[in-house]
Write a protein that holds these residues in place. Structure first.
Motif, PDB file in Angstrom:
ATOM      1  N   PRO A   9      68.481  91.475  80.862  1.00  0.00           N
ATOM      2  CA  PRO A   9      68.749  91.769  82.274  1.00  0.00           C
ATOM      3  C   PRO A   9      67.825  92.848  82.835  1.00  0.00           C
ATOM      4  O   PRO A   9      67.426  92.772  83.989  1.00  0.00           O
ATOM      5  N   GLU A  10      67.475  93.844  82.038  1.00  0.00           N
ATOM      6  CA  GLU A  10      66.663  94.946  82.551  1.00  0.00           C
ATOM      7  C   GLU A  10      65.317  94.458  83.064  1.00  0.00           C
ATOM      8  O   GLU A  10      64.832  94.909  84.117  1.00  0.00           O
ATOM      9  N   LEU A  11      64.694  93.529  82.341  1.00  0.00           N
ATOM     10  CA  LEU A  11      63.406  92.992  82.781  1.00  0.00           C
ATOM     11  C   LEU A  11      63.557  92.188  84.071  1.00  0.00           C
ATOM     12  O   LEU A  11      62.683  92.223  84.942  1.00  0.00           O
ATOM     13  N   ASN A  12      64.652  91.435  84.203  1.00  0.00           N
ATOM     14  CA  ASN A  12      64.884  90.663  85.425  1.00  0.00           C
ATOM     15  C   ASN A  12      64.995  91.577  86.645  1.00  0.00           C
ATOM     16  O   ASN A  12      64.369  91.338  87.686  1.00  0.00           O
ATOM     17  N   ALA A  75      74.923  89.700  92.539  1.00  0.00           N
ATOM     18  CA  ALA A  75      74.346  89.241  91.282  1.00  0.00           C
ATOM     19  C   ALA A  75      72.870  88.894  91.451  1.00  0.00           C
ATOM     20  O   ALA A  75      72.366  88.679  92.561  1.00  0.00           O
ATOM     21  N   PHE A  76      72.165  88.838  90.309  1.00  0.00           N
ATOM     22  CA  PHE A  76      70.723  88.609  90.326  1.00  0.00           C
ATOM     23  C   PHE A  76      70.380  87.279  90.991  1.00  0.00           C
ATOM     24  O   PHE A  76      69.490  87.213  91.857  1.00  0.00           O
ATOM     25  N   GLU A  77      71.028  86.184  90.607  1.00  0.00           N
ATOM     26  CA  GLU A  77      70.709  84.880  91.172  1.00  0.00           C
ATOM     27  C   GLU A  77      70.973  84.856  92.675  1.00  0.00           C
ATOM     28  O   GLU A  77      70.215  84.245  93.446  1.00  0.00           O
ATOM     29  N   THR A  78      72.031  85.542  93.104  1.00  0.00           N
ATOM     30  CA  THR A  78      72.333  85.602  94.539  1.00  0.00           C
ATOM     31  C   THR A  78      71.236  86.334  95.297  1.00  0.00           C
ATOM     32  O   THR A  78      70.819  85.913  96.393  1.00  0.00           O
ATOM     33  N   SER A 117      59.732  81.543  92.119  1.00  0.00           N
ATOM     34  CA  SER A 117      59.766  80.597  90.993  1.00  0.00           C
ATOM     35  C   SER A 117      59.750  81.321  89.651  1.00  0.00           C
ATOM     36  O   SER A 117      60.346  80.850  88.677  1.00  0.00           O
ATOM     37  N   LEU A 118      59.041  82.454  89.588  1.00  0.00           N
ATOM     38  CA  LEU A 118      59.013  83.212  88.341  1.00  0.00           C
ATOM     39  C   LEU A 118      60.366  83.845  88.030  1.00  0.00           C
ATOM     40  O   LEU A 118      60.736  83.991  86.870  1.00  0.00           O
ATOM     41  N   GLN A 119      61.102  84.207  89.078  1.00  0.00           N
ATOM     42  CA  GLN A 119      62.380  84.879  88.864  1.00  0.00           C
ATOM     43  C   GLN A 119      63.524  83.920  88.573  1.00  0.00           C
ATOM     44  O   GLN A 119      64.495  84.301  87.911  1.00  0.00           O
ATOM     45  N   ARG A 177      57.118  79.919  79.666  1.00  0.00           N
ATOM     46  CA  ARG A 177      56.408  80.486  78.509  1.00  0.00           C
ATOM     47  C   ARG A 177      56.729  81.969  78.344  1.00  0.00           C
ATOM     48  O   ARG A 177      56.878  82.459  77.224  1.00  0.00           O
ATOM     49  N   ALA A 178      56.828  82.676  79.476  1.00  0.00           N
ATOM     50  CA  ALA A 178      57.128  84.104  79.384  1.00  0.00           C
ATOM     51  C   ALA A 178      58.516  84.327  78.798  1.00  0.00           C
ATOM     52  O   ALA A 178      58.721  85.188  77.923  1.00  0.00           O
ATOM     53  N   ARG A 179      59.481  83.536  79.280  1.00  0.00           N
ATOM     54  CA  ARG A 179      60.838  83.706  78.770  1.00  0.00           C
ATOM     55  C   ARG A 179      60.941  83.242  77.314  1.00  0.00           C
ATOM     56  O   ARG A 179      61.694  83.820  76.527  1.00  0.00           O
ATOM     57  N   GLU A 180      60.194  82.206  76.971  1.00  0.00           N
ATOM     58  CA  GLU A 180      60.197  81.745  75.578  1.00  0.00           C
ATOM     59  C   GLU A 180      59.585  82.810  74.674  1.00  0.00           C
ATOM     60  O   GLU A 180      60.101  83.104  73.583  1.00  0.00           O
ATOM     61  N   SER A 181      58.462  83.410  75.132  1.00  0.00           N
ATOM     62  CA  SER A 181      57.835  84.481  74.346  1.00  0.00           C
ATOM     63  C   SER A 181      58.762  85.688  74.237  1.00  0.00           C
ATOM     64  O   SER A 181      58.854  86.333  73.180  1.00  0.00           O
TER      65      SER A 181
END
Length: 532
Positions: A9-12, A75-78, A117-119, A177-181
């Motif tokens: 969550p901190e990175l988001n 919330a983050f998605e909101t 899109s990245l978020q 790819r970033a989230r997978e890494s």
């Protein structure tokens, strides 16, 4: 597209705040250049009032979104959805007020779609791109209908829409790819943390002391065993080896002068701690980053060697017991039959009795060694020390043909009682008196043995000393007297004292050697304190 592992969550929230700062910067810059009139002519050329209003609203919305991002509410998605609801219509309004796609402000939609899109993982980026393309296209159509634009520029609008979809797809791939890494890095960090915890647990439970230091003696790691071996100190600076153990630090500095030497270093025991054996190993692949010290107590190493020797004695005993007991039984039986002969002369009958007596004693010795190797419980009973030692001395004198004054007995008080296995005590005393007779002769060549002991008023325990008048034990082997197979005689086995000490300890007592200042040796049997 499959779901990604949950990101931290901190990175988001950090990425959300960064994108909010970018939005505030762009909106503030557009509002400032239009308000001051220093920007390009194209800005707000079609509808200046609409441009100023849209830019102002954009700045206020950017501030509110940045404030919500810092509070992490909602919330983050909101919040990502709210950002899309702000960016798409307001950028469209700014482009519309400046003359449509031809103004170039529609290009601001590309970084907006990329950031959104990245978020948001999954297909949300395509939805944002579709909404942005439809919004720009709708603005172009409206501008032509009401006469704001002379040219619809539909080709440019279509190309920009295609660019938005390409940006969304690219951002989705990069996000995946970033989230997978990130998920892989998290798994690796957890594995490394688990491995580090396992290694720390293993190192902490090791019998040997482990210390890792740099060349200046700063301690990076030390386990409980090492802390105990250096005496559990309480220094002012526990992270410095020089304060923790000056002799270890001195040995390290000496070894660093020739770090390729892998020979263990022995540090003699002193007031700082026991005798230690230290091995040094250099750490680092390309360059040295420190030194690993393995610290071991030499007394513990000797105990391990003692255990190995004891195991050898046990195996030796088990292998020869059958070979000794069978012929010994035959000898004893033959002597018994011989003694029953009526024609046997008295001297021969006496010799037959000696054979039977010594056969029984040898059988008792074998049984004691077997019991020792099997760790059987001794059969302890109350022994009145004075009459028992008197009977023993009489037997030993008769067997060794000694004169009466060669074995003296002094037990005080006379009614001293001890609790010990009689067979074990007989074997221990016989071994000690035999050694005194062999190695404890006076300069005149005559051996004199004294059995001295009794109960001690202070402490409640009793002891029995075997003293001789010989030259004493060679200091070179005094420290190894009770180790198996150690002897100064070519005809000895080196097992007598070892078995005697083990028999004492098996009965709850101890056996120690005391050199006498006036010459001679003293072997002291300390009997266990009677239970109350």
């Amino acid at each position: 597209m499959p779901a990604l592992p949950t990101s931290r969550p901190e990175l988001n929230w950090r990425s959300l705040r960064v994108f909010s700062f970018y939005r505030l910067f762009i909106a503030g810059l557009l509002l400032a250049v239009e308000w001051l009139g220093t920007g390009p002519i194209v800005l707000g050329q079609a509808l200046p009032e609409v441009f100023l209003a849209a830019a102002g609203i954009y700045v206020i919305a950017a501030l509110l979104l940045g404030f919500c991002g810092r509070l992490r509410r909602p919330a983050f998605e909101t919040q990502v959805g709210l950002q899309a609801a702000v960016d798409i219509p307001l950028i469209t309004a700014l482009s519309y007020a400046s003359g449509g796609i031809a103004s170039g402000l529609g290009m601001l939609m590309i970084p907006a779609i990329a950031g959104l899109s990245l978020q948001m993982p999954g297909r949300w980026g395509l939805l944002f791109a579709a909404l942005a393309a439809l919004s720009l296209l709708g603005a172009q159509i409206q501008g032509i209908v009401i006469g704001v634009f002379d040219d619809g520029a539909f080709t440019q609008t279509g190309l920009l829409g295609a660019g938005l979809f390409a940006t969304a797809l690219l951002a989705m791939g990069l996000s995946w790819r970033a989230r997978e890494s990130e998920a892989l890095a998290i798994r690796h960090s957890i594995d490394l943390a688990n491995m580090a915890e396992l290694n720390a647990h293993i190192i902490d439970r090791m019998q040997a002391g482990v210390i890792v230091v740099n060349d200046e003696g700063h301690i990076h790691l030390i386990n409980e065993a090492a802390w105990s071996l250096v005496g559990n100190p309480d220094p002012e600076n526990p992270s410095s080896l020089a304060n923790l153990s000056p002799r270890l630090f001195a040995a390290l500095q000496e070894w660093l002068r020739e770090p390729g030497n892998g020979t263990p270093v022995t540090l003699p025991g002193n007031s700082q701690g026991p005798e230690l054996r230290v091995r040094f190993t250099r750490l680092g692949v390309d360059r040295a980053v420190g030194t690993l010290l393995f610290v071991e107590d030499t007394a513990e190493l000797r105990r391990q060697m003692q255990s190995a020797k004891m195991a050898s004695v046990g195996r030796l005993t088990a292998s020869i017991t059958h070979e000794i007991r069978n012929p010994l039984g035959a000898i004893s039986h033959a002597a018994q039959l011989l003694a029953e002969s009526e024609s046997l002369a008295p001297p021969d009958r006496r010799l037959s009795g000696i054979i039977q007596t010594q056969s029984q004693r040898m059988n008792a010795v074998i049984q004691s060694v077997l019991s020792l190797s099997r760790k059987e419980e001794p059969r302890r009973e109350e022994i009145r020390l004075l009459p028992w030692t008197t009977a023993f001395a009489r037997e030993f004198q008769g067997h060794r043909n000694l004169e009466m004054d060669q074995v003296a007995i002094r037990i005080t008080p006379a009614d001293t009682r001890v609790y010990f296995d009689p067979d074990h005590l007989h074997q221990i005393l016989w071994n000690l008196c035999d050694n005194a007779l062999t190695y404890g002769k006076a300069p005149d060549g005559r051996a004199r043995i004294e059995l001295r002991g009794g109960a001690h008023p202070a402490g409640g325990h009793a002891s029995l000393d075997v003293l001789d008048s010989g030259p004493g034990v060679d200091p070179g082997i005094a420290g190894q007297l009770f180790e198996p197979f150690v002897t100064s005689s070519s005809s000895g086995t080196g097992l007598g004292l070892y078995i005697s000490r083990e028999l004492c300890e098996n009965n709850g007592g101890s056996l120690e050697y005391l050199p006498l200042p006036s010459g001679g040796s003293c072997f002291r049997i300390l009997f266990p304190v009677p239970e109350a």
